[in-house]
Write a protein that holds these residues in place. Structure first.
Motif, short mmCIF file in Angstrom:
data_model
loop_
_atom_site.label_atom_id
_atom_site.label_comp_id
_atom_site.label_asym_id
_atom_site.label_seq_id
_atom_site.Cartn_x
_atom_site.Cartn_y
_atom_site.Cartn_z
N THR A 113 14.32 -18.36 46.52
CA THR A 113 14.77 -17.61 45.35
C THR A 113 15.99 -16.75 45.65
OG1 THR A 113 12.50 -17.55 44.53
CG2 THR A 113 14.05 -16.00 43.55
N ASN A 114 15.98 -16.06 46.78
CA ASN A 114 17.06 -15.13 47.08
C ASN A 114 18.18 -15.74 47.92
OD1 ASN A 114 16.01 -12.85 45.71
ND2 ASN A 114 14.56 -12.55 47.36
N THR B 275 15.29 -10.97 29.35
CA THR B 275 15.45 -11.67 30.63
C THR B 275 14.20 -12.45 30.99
OG1 THR B 275 14.65 -9.76 31.89
CG2 THR B 275 17.04 -9.90 31.48
N THR B 276 14.35 -13.37 31.92
CA THR B 276 13.21 -14.05 32.54
C THR B 276 13.56 -14.32 34.00
OG1 THR B 276 11.53 -15.77 32.24
CG2 THR B 276 13.85 -16.45 32.05
N GLN B 277 12.57 -14.26 34.86
CA GLN B 277 12.79 -14.43 36.29
C GLN B 277 12.45 -15.85 36.71
OE1 GLN B 277 13.95 -12.17 38.83
NE2 GLN B 277 14.04 -14.14 39.86
N THR C 237 19.76 -13.71 42.23
CA THR C 237 18.34 -13.66 42.58
C THR C 237 17.49 -14.44 41.60
OG1 THR C 237 18.01 -11.59 41.36
CG2 THR C 237 18.59 -11.42 43.69
N ASN D 227 9.40 -2.29 36.50
CA ASN D 227 10.47 -3.14 37.02
C ASN D 227 10.87 -2.75 38.44
OD1 ASN D 227 11.73 -0.72 36.52
ND2 ASN D 227 13.19 -1.51 35.01
N LEU E 277 17.49 -14.13 38.19
CA LEU E 277 17.15 -13.43 36.95
C LEU E 277 18.11 -13.87 35.86
CD1 LEU E 277 15.36 -11.25 35.60
CD2 LEU E 277 17.17 -9.60 36.13
#
Length: 482
Positions: free
Chosen positions: A347-348, A329-331, A365, A252, A367
């Motif tokens: 994304t950010n 979790t998933t991104q 972000t 991670n 997540l």
């Protein structure tokens, strides 16, 4: 009492009767009492069952309490009201009240059982048992956590059966693991502990193992740069690159943006700082690279000099992922499509939100974290343009799907395909197991001419995005043609 009377009548009293009695009373552990639970319960229908538990207390100060449910002799004072089997399972046979007795070593414990005969489909639901999920889980490392869920089984059935926040939780060994009032267990040291949840006199338990396994050292496989095919519309403007590592086994700690060595192949077109910030110098194209531990990731950068570009749409990837368990979790990623062409990674920088924070939350972000079972719409907004994806928290058993990746044409040894999350690293054909519903990315070097099996592709064709669902039995196939 018989021994005391006999010695009192004997001339041997002068030999030290009190000493004999003290030694005898301390050398034998015996049962003092039995507690029968649940206490004074009721059932509402004939044929309904209820599980009793018998717990014994001994005279030994260090012996504690003993579970006698399977060894006790069970009986019902009125079998026309209820019967009970040798394991303590009572069955209502009529209306009225009976006394349930558990006997062991001439010691008895009792409680009253009422059969109210509330009628078919009527009456207040009575809690029969509690099921704990996950069953017999393992936490790999000290300090990590796992969330337990307590679901009640009622008769008649009730939809209000989530007892997680109502039950009284306990850990048999708090030196190994602790558990919060909400059922969140935290690993303290290596070993095992019994986790229990009790509600309305009904008890459930499962074993939690703290494995303290030492994971192998992750090895860097590749570096992926985001955005994947960026453009800068005007001289002097900038774009921020992100370098994400692919490790095997996965890690991670994969953001290499601040530790990689950045470079531009043509600094007369664009320069790039040590933190991955590219600045347009003149019109044209250059290749931006990030190197770390001898592994290089690269993407093309175009300075268009065509004026400000307007964001046309946002695509949220994966489009419809599934998280099988609460706490996982998933991104998500947000890819912006520009009116003048090309893509930009938002994304950010996008504003993320979840339509139902009781099902899942999402960080700034992208997540997302599962909170409870259900669905929630995840949104990314930038420049008043929005993109959405549907997240499902299934709370179901995890199903493994085999992902098979096939490469057609070209030179197999000169082309590579890797996956996010890690697991795929291809020669001509490769495969790996992932959880069903996982949001997947396949990254090909060089870019293939076409993909099959993708939900979305990047504009430069290097990335294939999809949610992992089987297309045949428990297998999904994706093909890259070079």
């Amino acid at each position: 009492m018989k021994i005391l009377a006999k010695l009192s009548a004997s001339p041997l009293l002068s030999l030290g009767l009190s000493t004999l009695l003290v030694v005898g009373s301390c050398s034998n552990k015996h049962l003092v009492s039995i507690s029968v639970t649940p206490a004074n319960p009721s059932v509402t229908q004939v044929g309904q069952t209820l599980q009793f538990q018998a717990t014994g207390t001994t005279n030994h100060p260090n012996a504690g309490r003993e579970v006698l449910t399977s060894s006790a002799i069970w009986s019902s004072s009125n079998t026309s009201v209820a019967t009970i089997d040798k394991s303590g399972l009572a069955t209502a046979t009529g209306c009225g009240q009976t006394t349930i007795t558990a006997q062991d070593a001439n010691v008895m414990g009792q409680t009253a059982l009422t059969s109210s005969c509330g009628g078919s489909g009527g009456g207040t639901p009575v809690l029969q048992s509690i099921n704990l999920y996950p069953g017999n889980p393992t936490i790999p490392q000290i300090g990590q956590t796992t969330q337990f869920i307590a679901l009640g089984a009622y008769s008649p059935a009730s939809v209000s059966n989530d007892l997680t926040s109502l039950a009284t939780w306990a850990s048999s060994d708090v030196a190994v693991a602790t558990i919060s009032p909400a059922g969140l267990a935290t690993a303290v040291s290596c070993g095992t502990s019994t986790i229990t949840a009790q509600y309305q006199g009904v008890l459930a338990q499962t074993q939690l193992t703290i494995a303290c396994t030492v994971p192998p050292t992750p090895v860097l496989q590749s570096i992926t740069l985001y955005p994947s095919d960026p453009t800068i519309p005007q001289l002097g403007q900038t774009t921020q690159f992100i370098a994400l590592a692919v490790y095997s086994p996965p890690s991670n700690k994969n953001d290499l943006t601040s530790v990689a060595t950045w470079a531009s192949s043509n600094t007369t077109i664009a320069t790039v700082s040590n933190a991955g910030l590219a600045t347009a110098v003149s019109c044209g194209s250059t290749t931006v690279t990030a190197e770390y531990l001898g592994v290089v990731g690269q993407v093309p950068l175009t300075v268009q000099c065509t004026g400000n570009q307007t964001l046309q749409s946002i695509t949220v990837l994966p489009a419809s992922p599934t998280i099988p368990q609460i706490g996982q979790t998933t991104q998500f990623a947000a890819l912006g499509t520009l009116v003048q062409g090309g893509q930009t990674d938002l994304t950010n920088s996008a504003t993320w939100s979840s339509s139902n924070t009781q099902v899942a939350t999402v960080g700034n972000t992208g997540l997302a974290t599962a909170v409870s079972c259900g669905t929630s719409t995840v949104s990314a907004v930038s420049q008043n343009v929005a993109g959405t994806g549907l997240l499902t928290v299934s709370c179901a058993s995890i199903t493994s799907i085999e992902l098979v990746v096939i490469k057609n044409g070209g030179n197999p040894s000169a082309t590579t395909i890797v996956s996010l999350p890690a697991g795929i690293s291809c020669g001509a054909t490769c495969g790996a197991l992932f959880n069903e519903g996982t949001g997947m990315q396949l990254i090909a070097t060089p870019a293939p001419t076409s993909w099959t099996g993708c939900d979305q592709k990047s504009s430069d064709n290097t990335h294939c995005y999809f949610t992992l669902v089987p297309d045949a039995a428990t297998q999904k196939t994706v093909t890259a043609s070079f």
